[in-house]
Scaffold this motif. Structure first.
Motif, PDB file in Angstrom:
ATOM      1  N   ALA A 144     -80.731 -49.220 -63.229  1.00  0.00           N
ATOM      2  CA  ALA A 144     -80.460 -48.725 -64.580  1.00  0.00           C
ATOM      3  C   ALA A 144     -81.243 -49.588 -65.548  1.00  0.00           C
ATOM      4  CB  ALA A 144     -78.973 -48.778 -64.891  1.00  0.00           C
ATOM      5  N   VAL A 145     -82.291 -49.006 -66.131  1.00  0.00           N
ATOM      6  CA  VAL A 145     -83.119 -49.716 -67.113  1.00  0.00           C
ATOM      7  C   VAL A 145     -82.660 -49.232 -68.488  1.00  0.00           C
ATOM      8  CG1 VAL A 145     -85.468 -50.237 -67.840  1.00  0.00           C
ATOM      9  CG2 VAL A 145     -84.997 -49.697 -65.437  1.00  0.00           C
ATOM     10  N   LEU A 146     -81.898 -50.063 -69.170  1.00  0.00           N
ATOM     11  CA  LEU A 146     -81.194 -49.634 -70.376  1.00  0.00           C
ATOM     12  C   LEU A 146     -81.571 -50.489 -71.573  1.00  0.00           C
ATOM     13  CD1 LEU A 146     -77.597 -49.250 -68.857  1.00  0.00           C
ATOM     14  CD2 LEU A 146     -79.467 -47.571 -68.879  1.00  0.00           C
ATOM     15  N   GLY A 147     -81.509 -49.870 -72.748  1.00  0.00           N
ATOM     16  CA  GLY A 147     -81.778 -50.589 -73.992  1.00  0.00           C
ATOM     17  C   GLY A 147     -80.745 -50.249 -75.046  1.00  0.00           C
ATOM     18  N   GLN A 148     -81.047 -50.628 -76.257  1.00  0.00           N
ATOM     19  CA  GLN A 148     -80.114 -50.509 -77.375  1.00  0.00           C
ATOM     20  C   GLN A 148     -79.644 -49.084 -77.618  1.00  0.00           C
ATOM     21  OE1 GLN A 148     -81.951 -51.075 -81.169  1.00  0.00           O
ATOM     22  NE2 GLN A 148     -80.037 -51.357 -82.278  1.00  0.00           N
ATOM     23  N   MET A 149     -78.359 -48.936 -77.933  1.00  0.00           N
ATOM     24  CA  MET A 149     -77.813 -47.719 -78.521  1.00  0.00           C
ATOM     25  C   MET A 149     -77.670 -47.987 -80.017  1.00  0.00           C
ATOM     26  SD  MET A 149     -74.857 -46.818 -75.702  1.00  0.00           S
ATOM     27  CE  MET A 149     -74.136 -48.468 -75.777  1.00  0.00           C
ATOM     28  N   ALA A 150     -78.437 -47.282 -80.827  1.00  0.00           N
ATOM     29  CA  ALA A 150     -78.513 -47.607 -82.257  1.00  0.00           C
ATOM     30  C   ALA A 150     -77.371 -46.983 -83.046  1.00  0.00           C
ATOM     31  CB  ALA A 150     -79.860 -47.132 -82.818  1.00  0.00           C
ATOM     32  N   GLU A 151     -77.194 -47.488 -84.251  1.00  0.00           N
ATOM     33  CA  GLU A 151     -76.307 -46.913 -85.271  1.00  0.00           C
ATOM     34  C   GLU A 151     -74.841 -46.887 -84.851  1.00  0.00           C
ATOM     35  OE1 GLU A 151     -78.083 -43.130 -86.010  1.00  0.00           O
ATOM     36  OE2 GLU A 151     -79.773 -43.979 -87.096  1.00  0.00           O
ATOM     37  N   LEU A 152     -74.401 -47.936 -84.174  1.00  0.00           N
ATOM     38  CA  LEU A 152     -73.008 -48.022 -83.762  1.00  0.00           C
ATOM     39  C   LEU A 152     -72.174 -48.921 -84.674  1.00  0.00           C
ATOM     40  CD1 LEU A 152     -73.324 -48.204 -79.875  1.00  0.00           C
ATOM     41  CD2 LEU A 152     -72.766 -46.228 -81.301  1.00  0.00           C
ATOM     42  N   GLY A 153     -72.808 -49.580 -85.632  1.00  0.00           N
ATOM     43  CA  GLY A 153     -72.073 -50.380 -86.598  1.00  0.00           C
ATOM     44  C   GLY A 153     -71.228 -51.458 -85.937  1.00  0.00           C
TER      45      GLY A 153
ATOM     46  N   GLY B 213     -87.839 -45.088 -51.976  1.00  0.00           N
ATOM     47  CA  GLY B 213     -86.503 -44.539 -51.909  1.00  0.00           C
ATOM     48  C   GLY B 213     -85.595 -44.942 -53.065  1.00  0.00           C
ATOM     49  N   ASP B 214     -86.013 -45.909 -53.903  1.00  0.00           N
ATOM     50  CA  ASP B 214     -85.182 -46.327 -55.024  1.00  0.00           C
ATOM     51  C   ASP B 214     -85.054 -45.210 -56.070  1.00  0.00           C
ATOM     52  OD1 ASP B 214     -84.974 -48.758 -53.820  1.00  0.00           O
ATOM     53  OD2 ASP B 214     -86.078 -49.886 -55.325  1.00  0.00           O
ATOM     54  N   VAL B 215     -83.961 -45.251 -56.823  1.00  0.00           N
ATOM     55  CA  VAL B 215     -83.742 -44.316 -57.932  1.00  0.00           C
ATOM     56  C   VAL B 215     -83.643 -45.128 -59.211  1.00  0.00           C
ATOM     57  CG1 VAL B 215     -82.329 -42.438 -58.860  1.00  0.00           C
ATOM     58  CG2 VAL B 215     -82.426 -42.823 -56.389  1.00  0.00           C
ATOM     59  N   VAL B 216     -84.450 -44.772 -60.225  1.00  0.00           N
ATOM     60  CA  VAL B 216     -84.533 -45.542 -61.467  1.00  0.00           C
ATOM     61  C   VAL B 216     -84.158 -44.656 -62.647  1.00  0.00           C
ATOM     62  CG1 VAL B 216     -85.980 -47.017 -62.911  1.00  0.00           C
ATOM     63  CG2 VAL B 216     -86.456 -46.830 -60.458  1.00  0.00           C
ATOM     64  N   LEU B 217     -83.125 -45.055 -63.395  1.00  0.00           N
ATOM     65  CA  LEU B 217     -82.763 -44.396 -64.649  1.00  0.00           C
ATOM     66  C   LEU B 217     -83.299 -45.222 -65.807  1.00  0.00           C
ATOM     67  CD1 LEU B 217     -81.042 -42.452 -66.505  1.00  0.00           C
ATOM     68  CD2 LEU B 217     -79.201 -44.135 -66.251  1.00  0.00           C
ATOM     69  N   VAL B 218     -83.936 -44.554 -66.765  1.00  0.00           N
ATOM     70  CA  VAL B 218     -84.455 -45.227 -67.958  1.00  0.00           C
ATOM     71  C   VAL B 218     -83.824 -44.570 -69.183  1.00  0.00           C
ATOM     72  CG1 VAL B 218     -86.510 -45.858 -69.255  1.00  0.00           C
ATOM     73  CG2 VAL B 218     -86.630 -45.670 -66.757  1.00  0.00           C
ATOM     74  N   LYS B 219     -83.083 -45.355 -69.985  1.00  0.00           N
ATOM     75  CA  LYS B 219     -82.375 -44.748 -71.110  1.00  0.00           C
ATOM     76  C   LYS B 219     -82.118 -45.764 -72.233  1.00  0.00           C
ATOM     77  CE  LYS B 219     -78.505 -41.688 -72.260  1.00  0.00           C
ATOM     78  NZ  LYS B 219     -79.404 -40.671 -72.851  1.00  0.00           N
ATOM     79  N   ALA B 220     -82.341 -45.315 -73.470  1.00  0.00           N
ATOM     80  CA  ALA B 220     -82.048 -46.114 -74.664  1.00  0.00           C
ATOM     81  C   ALA B 220     -82.205 -45.213 -75.873  1.00  0.00           C
ATOM     82  CB  ALA B 220     -82.994 -47.308 -74.771  1.00  0.00           C
ATOM     83  N   SER B 221     -81.879 -45.731 -77.032  1.00  0.00           N
ATOM     84  CA  SER B 221     -82.148 -44.980 -78.256  1.00  0.00           C
ATOM     85  C   SER B 221     -83.647 -44.827 -78.447  1.00  0.00           C
ATOM     86  CB  SER B 221     -81.527 -45.685 -79.465  1.00  0.00           C
ATOM     87  OG  SER B 221     -80.139 -45.452 -79.516  1.00  0.00           O
ATOM     88  N   ARG B 222     -84.021 -43.797 -79.167  1.00  0.00           N
ATOM     89  CA  ARG B 222     -85.438 -43.434 -79.311  1.00  0.00           C
ATOM     90  C   ARG B 222     -86.271 -44.585 -79.861  1.00  0.00           C
ATOM     91  NH1 ARG B 222     -89.507 -42.531 -78.280  1.00  0.00           N
ATOM     92  NH2 ARG B 222     -91.001 -40.941 -78.841  1.00  0.00           N
TER      93      ARG B 222
ATOM     94  N   VAL C  76     -74.099 -49.655 -59.498  1.00  0.00           N
ATOM     95  CA  VAL C  76     -75.543 -49.596 -59.733  1.00  0.00           C
ATOM     96  C   VAL C  76     -76.161 -50.874 -59.184  1.00  0.00           C
ATOM     97  CG1 VAL C  76     -77.341 -49.587 -61.502  1.00  0.00           C
ATOM     98  CG2 VAL C  76     -75.337 -48.099 -61.745  1.00  0.00           C
ATOM     99  N   GLY C  77     -77.220 -50.729 -58.380  1.00  0.00           N
ATOM    100  CA  GLY C  77     -77.786 -51.873 -57.682  1.00  0.00           C
ATOM    101  C   GLY C  77     -78.397 -52.918 -58.583  1.00  0.00           C
ATOM    102  N   LYS C  78     -79.159 -52.468 -59.591  1.00  0.00           N
ATOM    103  CA  LYS C  78     -79.874 -53.388 -60.467  1.00  0.00           C
ATOM    104  C   LYS C  78     -79.771 -52.889 -61.906  1.00  0.00           C
ATOM    105  CE  LYS C  78     -82.137 -56.065 -57.359  1.00  0.00           C
ATOM    106  NZ  LYS C  78     -82.308 -57.525 -57.376  1.00  0.00           N
ATOM    107  N   LEU C  79     -79.327 -53.751 -62.807  1.00  0.00           N
ATOM    108  CA  LEU C  79     -79.325 -53.452 -64.239  1.00  0.00           C
ATOM    109  C   LEU C  79     -80.421 -54.265 -64.902  1.00  0.00           C
ATOM    110  CD1 LEU C  79     -78.137 -52.342 -66.912  1.00  0.00           C
ATOM    111  CD2 LEU C  79     -76.574 -54.309 -66.911  1.00  0.00           C
ATOM    112  N   VAL C  80     -81.334 -53.571 -65.579  1.00  0.00           N
ATOM    113  CA  VAL C  80     -82.376 -54.235 -66.347  1.00  0.00           C
ATOM    114  C   VAL C  80     -82.120 -53.910 -67.814  1.00  0.00           C
ATOM    115  CG1 VAL C  80     -84.854 -54.502 -66.732  1.00  0.00           C
ATOM    116  CG2 VAL C  80     -83.997 -53.967 -64.434  1.00  0.00           C
TER     117      VAL C  80
END
Length: 470
Positions: free
Chosen positions: A363-372, A439-448, A391-395
């Protein structure tokens, strides 16, 4: 757009014609704000932005074939000059919508708007010509531009409506009054701007307040599984239809299962019949989106079998939303980097867990914006959920918010190299390239604003991977 003369447009928007030798000339092409999109017969809308003034392109767009420019000052070429270009654009959209006679469907919600809008469009297109919001152009400029792309042949106009405050959706429904209004959910997206979920519900509910009454054909489609949405039934005079997994929903799902691929299947139940759906999209959260689309389609005359077939064949029409690419080495890259909020982040993580059974997940994750004030708690909660889902690896990529993601994972029991905090996208790319295995599965997600799509694109660049669902 339906053909209108420059004289008629000037009358509709309350403008004055300048340098127009023949006001009977018609706008027969698209109404655009980007000079690169001008075609013969276009109307070019000259907005003044922070960096670019559209008026500076007036001569070039007319040379390229534009019939005229909608402007706030004379520009030396054929123009309709108004006091406020945005207000004029909205007035023109309202005029065209009223002349069309198409059924206008509007939808809003904290999460899933664009995916659901894409599903609705793909289902309704099987019944009649349909125009819908491209991408997520759901504001006071994008929405009227979409409405103005409709033609005489258009029978359904599907418009996504976004809001950043109270009154925004009320304004949009005034520009393009819907007959069918759909509210998906009330979450925490933009909660820092709204001040709380109750305020978000107040803003989203403006959509059903803008519907015509039931005896005039108004239909409010509400999520039975979301109490704040369901309560909006008291705010409308339209006929209310409920969708969801609740037994009280008019359109509901039963026997929901998630295949090993991460794609959901379920039995669709409508007032007129039942049919089975197996989706091409990834993630159980798409079941709710599909039910919302099914409720709209059923109200507009489609059978359960027709709807189920369309939903089973529908894909994603918008980029970077659970966009799955299979690399030749067996690595699966899930690019969901268009935007992020706590609800969509949790849904994406659950989809990753389902897709990665028996495989190593990232899980390659970044900021979720505008949460105050909720930002620390929400980032911490997402980090914790990644651990709970194994989840095996959090980045975690970025600054303070990324450190909160990693802290949540650490406090939930992530030790050693199971989670890591990197400073930027290039550092994430370097890490993944050095450690990914077949065979790895990579999710990439963050605010725009984080731009994590660059990570996903770097992982598939030059691999000749195949996009499974787009």
């Amino acid at each position: 757009m339906i053909a209108l003369s420059l004289a008629e447009i000037a009358s509709v928007v309350g403008g004055q014609t300048h340098d127009i030798p023949d006001p009977s000339v018609q706008v027969t092409g698209r109404v655009v704000r980007d000079s690169r999109e001008v075609e013969p017969g276009s109307l070019f809308v000259a907005f003044v932005g922070e960096r670019v003034d559209g008026h500076d392109f007036a001569a070039s767009v007319v040379e390229a074939g534009a019939a005229a420019v909608l402007a706030s000052r004379p520009v030396g070429v054929p123009a309709i000059v108004v006091d406020d270009v945005q207000t004029a654009l909205g007035a023109l959209a309202r005029h065209v919508v009223e002349r069309l006679g198409a059924t206008l469907v509007a939808l809003t919600g904290s999460a899933g708007k664009t995916s659901t809008k894409d599903l609705i469009a793909q289902v309704l297109q099987r019944k009649a010509p349909t125009v819908f919001t491209p991408g997520s152009l759901n504001n006071e400029i994008g929405l009227p531009l979409t409405a103005l792309s409709a033609t005489e042949e258009t029978r359904f106009l599907v418009l996504e409506m976004g809001a950043r405050g109270i009154g925004h959706i009320r304004y949009l429904t005034g520009l393009t009054p819907p007959k069918v209004g759909l509210v998906l959910n009330v979450g925490t997206a933009h909660i820092g701007e709204f001040g709380g979920r109750e305020q978000i519900a107040q803003a989203k509910g403006e959509l059903v307040e803008g519907l015509p009454p039931a005896d005039a054909g108004g239909v409010a489609i509400l999520n039975a599984d979301d109490p704040l949405v369901r309560a909006m039934a008291s705010r409308t005079k339209a006929r209310v239809i409920l969708f969801g997994e609740s037994g009280e929903a008019d359109v509901r799902a039963e026997n929901v299962t998630l295949m090993e691929s991460g794609q959901p299947s379920f039995s669709l139940h409508t007032p007129s019949g039942c049919s089975d759906v197996t989706m091409r999209l990834y993630g159980e959260h798409h079941v709710s989106n599909a039910l919302a689309a099914a409720a709209v389609a059923h109200e507009l005359g489609m059978s359960a079998d027709e709807i189920a077939t369309a939903l089973s064949e529908a894909g994603s029409l918008s980029r970077w939303r659970m966009e799955v690419t299979e690399r030749p080495d067996g690595v699966t890259v899930v690019n969901d980097a268009y935007n992020a909020n706590p609800e969509s982040m949790r849904a994406a993580l659950r989809a990753l867990a389902a897709m990665g059974k028996g495989r190593r997940t990232w899980a390659v994750l970044g900021q979720m914006a505008e949460l105050g004030d909720e930002a620390l708690a929400e980032h911490d909660a997402v980090g914790r959920l990644a651990v709970r889902l194994n989840v095996g690896k959090l980045v975690a990529v970025g600054g303070r918010e990324a450190s909160w993601l990693q802290l949540g994972a650490y406090n939930e029991g992530s030790w050693g190299e199971e989670s890591v905090h990197v400073s930027d996208t290039q550092a994430a790319i370097d890490l993944l390239r050095s450690q990914l295995r077949p065979g790895d599965v990579v999710l990439v997600k963050a605010s725009r604003s984080v731009g994590l799509e660059r990570v996903a694109e770097a992982l598939v660049e030059g691999t000749e991977g195949e996009v499974a669902v787009r």
